[in-house]
Design a protein around this motif. Structure first.
Motif, PDB file in Angstrom:
ATOM      1  N   ALA A  28       0.833  -1.209   0.000  1.00  0.00           N
ATOM      2  CA  ALA A  28       0.000   0.000   0.000  1.00  0.00           C
ATOM      3  C   ALA A  28       0.865   1.256   0.000  1.00  0.00           C
ATOM      4  O   ALA A  28       0.552   2.245  -0.679  1.00  0.00           O
ATOM      5  N   ILE A  29       1.982   1.216   0.724  1.00  0.00           N
ATOM      6  CA  ILE A  29       2.909   2.352   0.747  1.00  0.00           C
ATOM      7  C   ILE A  29       3.497   2.570  -0.639  1.00  0.00           C
ATOM      8  O   ILE A  29       3.561   3.701  -1.135  1.00  0.00           O
ATOM      9  N   VAL A  30       3.935   1.468  -1.276  1.00  0.00           N
ATOM     10  CA  VAL A  30       4.511   1.566  -2.623  1.00  0.00           C
ATOM     11  C   VAL A  30       3.479   2.123  -3.603  1.00  0.00           C
ATOM     12  O   VAL A  30       3.759   3.057  -4.362  1.00  0.00           O
ATOM     13  N   GLU A  31       2.280   1.559  -3.573  1.00  0.00           N
ATOM     14  CA  GLU A  31       1.238   1.963  -4.528  1.00  0.00           C
ATOM     15  C   GLU A  31       0.739   3.393  -4.273  1.00  0.00           C
ATOM     16  O   GLU A  31       0.311   4.071  -5.196  1.00  0.00           O
ATOM     17  N   GLY A  32       0.834   3.843  -3.026  1.00  0.00           N
ATOM     18  CA  GLY A  32       0.311   5.170  -2.701  1.00  0.00           C
ATOM     19  C   GLY A  32       1.357   6.262  -2.577  1.00  0.00           C
ATOM     20  O   GLY A  32       1.045   7.377  -2.151  1.00  0.00           O
ATOM     21  N   CYS A  33       2.603   5.969  -2.949  1.00  0.00           N
ATOM     22  CA  CYS A  33       3.679   6.949  -2.726  1.00  0.00           C
ATOM     23  C   CYS A  33       3.656   8.124  -3.702  1.00  0.00           C
ATOM     24  O   CYS A  33       4.305   9.141  -3.466  1.00  0.00           O
ATOM     25  N   GLY A  34       2.935   7.981  -4.807  1.00  0.00           N
ATOM     26  CA  GLY A  34       2.854   9.074  -5.764  1.00  0.00           C
ATOM     27  C   GLY A  34       3.927   9.054  -6.840  1.00  0.00           C
ATOM     28  O   GLY A  34       3.954   9.915  -7.712  1.00  0.00           O
ATOM     29  N   PHE A  35       4.816   8.077  -6.781  1.00  0.00           N
ATOM     30  CA  PHE A  35       5.867   7.957  -7.798  1.00  0.00           C
ATOM     31  C   PHE A  35       5.548   6.799  -8.731  1.00  0.00           C
ATOM     32  O   PHE A  35       4.916   5.827  -8.325  1.00  0.00           O
ATOM     33  N   SER A  36       6.014   6.891  -9.977  1.00  0.00           N
ATOM     34  CA  SER A  36       5.758   5.811 -10.930  1.00  0.00           C
ATOM     35  C   SER A  36       7.040   5.108 -11.377  1.00  0.00           C
ATOM     36  O   SER A  36       7.016   3.939 -11.731  1.00  0.00           O
ATOM     37  N   LYS A  37       8.169   5.804 -11.353  1.00  0.00           N
ATOM     38  CA  LYS A  37       9.428   5.199 -11.802  1.00  0.00           C
ATOM     39  C   LYS A  37      10.052   4.365 -10.698  1.00  0.00           C
ATOM     40  O   LYS A  37      10.020   4.734  -9.523  1.00  0.00           O
ATOM     41  N   HIS A  38      10.638   3.243 -11.114  1.00  0.00           N
ATOM     42  CA  HIS A  38      11.239   2.302 -10.169  1.00  0.00           C
ATOM     43  C   HIS A  38      12.215   3.004  -9.225  1.00  0.00           C
ATOM     44  O   HIS A  38      12.133   2.855  -8.003  1.00  0.00           O
ATOM     45  N   PHE A  44      12.385   6.586  -2.406  1.00  0.00           N
ATOM     46  CA  PHE A  44      11.353   6.962  -1.441  1.00  0.00           C
ATOM     47  C   PHE A  44      11.353   5.967  -0.264  1.00  0.00           C
ATOM     48  O   PHE A  44      11.315   6.370   0.903  1.00  0.00           O
ATOM     49  N   LEU A  45      11.404   4.665  -0.574  1.00  0.00           N
ATOM     50  CA  LEU A  45      11.402   3.639   0.470  1.00  0.00           C
ATOM     51  C   LEU A  45      12.662   3.716   1.331  1.00  0.00           C
ATOM     52  O   LEU A  45      12.609   3.487   2.543  1.00  0.00           O
ATOM     53  N   LYS A  46      13.774   4.036   0.716  1.00  0.00           N
ATOM     54  CA  LYS A  46      15.024   4.184   1.468  1.00  0.00           C
ATOM     55  C   LYS A  46      14.906   5.343   2.458  1.00  0.00           C
ATOM     56  O   LYS A  46      15.298   5.222   3.620  1.00  0.00           O
ATOM     57  N   ARG A  47      14.340   6.454   1.990  1.00  0.00           N
ATOM     58  CA  ARG A  47      14.172   7.644   2.845  1.00  0.00           C
ATOM     59  C   ARG A  47      13.124   7.409   3.933  1.00  0.00           C
ATOM     60  O   ARG A  47      13.354   7.685   5.109  1.00  0.00           O
ATOM     61  N   GLU A  48      11.953   6.946   3.518  1.00  0.00           N
ATOM     62  CA  GLU A  48      10.810   6.877   4.434  1.00  0.00           C
ATOM     63  C   GLU A  48      10.848   5.690   5.391  1.00  0.00           C
ATOM     64  O   GLU A  48      10.362   5.785   6.511  1.00  0.00           O
ATOM     65  N   LEU A  49      11.391   4.563   4.935  1.00  0.00           N
ATOM     66  CA  LEU A  49      11.388   3.359   5.775  1.00  0.00           C
ATOM     67  C   LEU A  49      12.772   2.974   6.281  1.00  0.00           C
ATOM     68  O   LEU A  49      12.917   2.021   7.036  1.00  0.00           O
ATOM     69  N   GLY A  50      13.807   3.701   5.810  1.00  0.00           N
ATOM     70  CA  GLY A  50      15.167   3.392   6.242  1.00  0.00           C
ATOM     71  C   GLY A  50      15.702   2.087   5.688  1.00  0.00           C
ATOM     72  O   GLY A  50      16.603   1.477   6.263  1.00  0.00           O
ATOM     73  N   VAL A  60      10.241  -2.988  -4.367  1.00  0.00           N
ATOM     74  CA  VAL A  60       9.582  -2.376  -5.527  1.00  0.00           C
ATOM     75  C   VAL A  60       9.318  -3.429  -6.592  1.00  0.00           C
ATOM     76  O   VAL A  60       8.219  -3.507  -7.151  1.00  0.00           O
ATOM     77  N   HIS A  61      10.323  -4.261  -6.865  1.00  0.00           N
ATOM     78  CA  HIS A  61      10.156  -5.319  -7.874  1.00  0.00           C
ATOM     79  C   HIS A  61       9.011  -6.265  -7.510  1.00  0.00           C
ATOM     80  O   HIS A  61       8.214  -6.645  -8.370  1.00  0.00           O
ATOM     81  N   ILE A  62       8.942  -6.649  -6.244  1.00  0.00           N
ATOM     82  CA  ILE A  62       7.911  -7.595  -5.810  1.00  0.00           C
ATOM     83  C   ILE A  62       6.519  -6.976  -5.946  1.00  0.00           C
ATOM     84  O   ILE A  62       5.603  -7.583  -6.502  1.00  0.00           O
ATOM     85  N   VAL A  63       6.367  -5.764  -5.442  1.00  0.00           N
ATOM     86  CA  VAL A  63       5.053  -5.110  -5.485  1.00  0.00           C
ATOM     87  C   VAL A  63       4.634  -4.834  -6.922  1.00  0.00           C
ATOM     88  O   VAL A  63       3.489  -5.063  -7.312  1.00  0.00           O
ATOM     89  N   LYS A  64       5.586  -4.381  -7.748  1.00  0.00           N
ATOM     90  CA  LYS A  64       5.276  -4.025  -9.136  1.00  0.00           C
ATOM     91  C   LYS A  64       5.413  -5.208 -10.100  1.00  0.00           C
ATOM     92  O   LYS A  64       5.145  -5.080 -11.283  1.00  0.00           O
TER      93      LYS A  64
END
Length: 198
Positions: A28-38, A44-50, A60-64
């Motif tokens: 849900a975080i990946v899909e709702g982050c507002g970004f489309s490029k891998h 974003f995940l590195k920044r927001e989730l550490g 990203v690969h798994i979700v997408k």
């Protein structure tokens, strides 16, 4: 492909433990982050989730469903068909380099092979090598190892990247004793498969 499935499952389990979030919540975080490029989503995940680069990349690969293994599964491909997809067209001429590298790496011991989109990741406790075409005429071997001396051939990469060093290859004959020595260091430092250490 069973080793690949196991490796990815373990990595996703570790990501859930690190973040305290389920795969559904992470999706849900990946899909709702507002970004489309891998790359944007990964950063974003590195920044927001550490998350580290590798974990964010895999998530990203798994979700997408954009990694080589997922793409192969969706097309009903397995085994060599994954390599066929990577080494296609002009890149087909680079496949003998991949095969020669696998000939020298396989005797080192047990490891997991994780096909990605455009390259293959080799893992024990962590990734120790990445193999694949960098261009239509040049193959690239990425190595994760500490303590190696950089050279014109063994190029040190910036910190926090996918690998510590890269070696550019244009023929199987370049897989020599020096290169095998570097691979062995990376292999040994990557730890044994199945270890509980992350």
């Amino acid at each position: 492909m069973a080793d690949l499935d196991k490796a990815v499952a373990t990595q996703i389990e570790n990501i859930q433990k690190k973040t305290g979030k389920s795969l559904e919540e992470l999706s849900a975080i990946v899909e709702g982050c507002g970004f489309s490029k891998h790359g944007e989503i990964r950063d974003f995940l590195k920044r927001e989730l550490g998350l580290g680069h590798g974990d964010a990349n895999t998530l990203v690969h798994i979700v997408k469903k954009s990694d080589g293994a997922s793409a192969a599964k969706e097309k009903g491909l397995a085994g060599d068909a994954v390599l066929d997809a990577i080494y296609t067209g002009p890149k087909a001429a680079l496949r003998p380099i991949h095969e020669r590298l696998m000939e020298v790496i396989t005797p080192l011991g047990e490891f997991e092979i994780a096909p990605k989109k455009g390259y293959v990741s080799l893992r024990r406790q962590k990734q120790f090598a990445m193999l694949g075409p960098a261009t239509n005429t040049r193959f690239e071997l990425g190595l994760n190892a500490k303590g190696l001396a950089p050279s014109d051939r063994l190029v040190e990469m910036p910190p926090k990247g996918m690998c510590d060093f890269k070696v550019k290859l244009t023929s199987p004959g370049e897989v020599d004793a020096e290169l095998v020595g570097w691979i062995q260091v990376a292999f040994e430092q990557s730890g044994a498969r199945g270890s509980s250490k992350s």
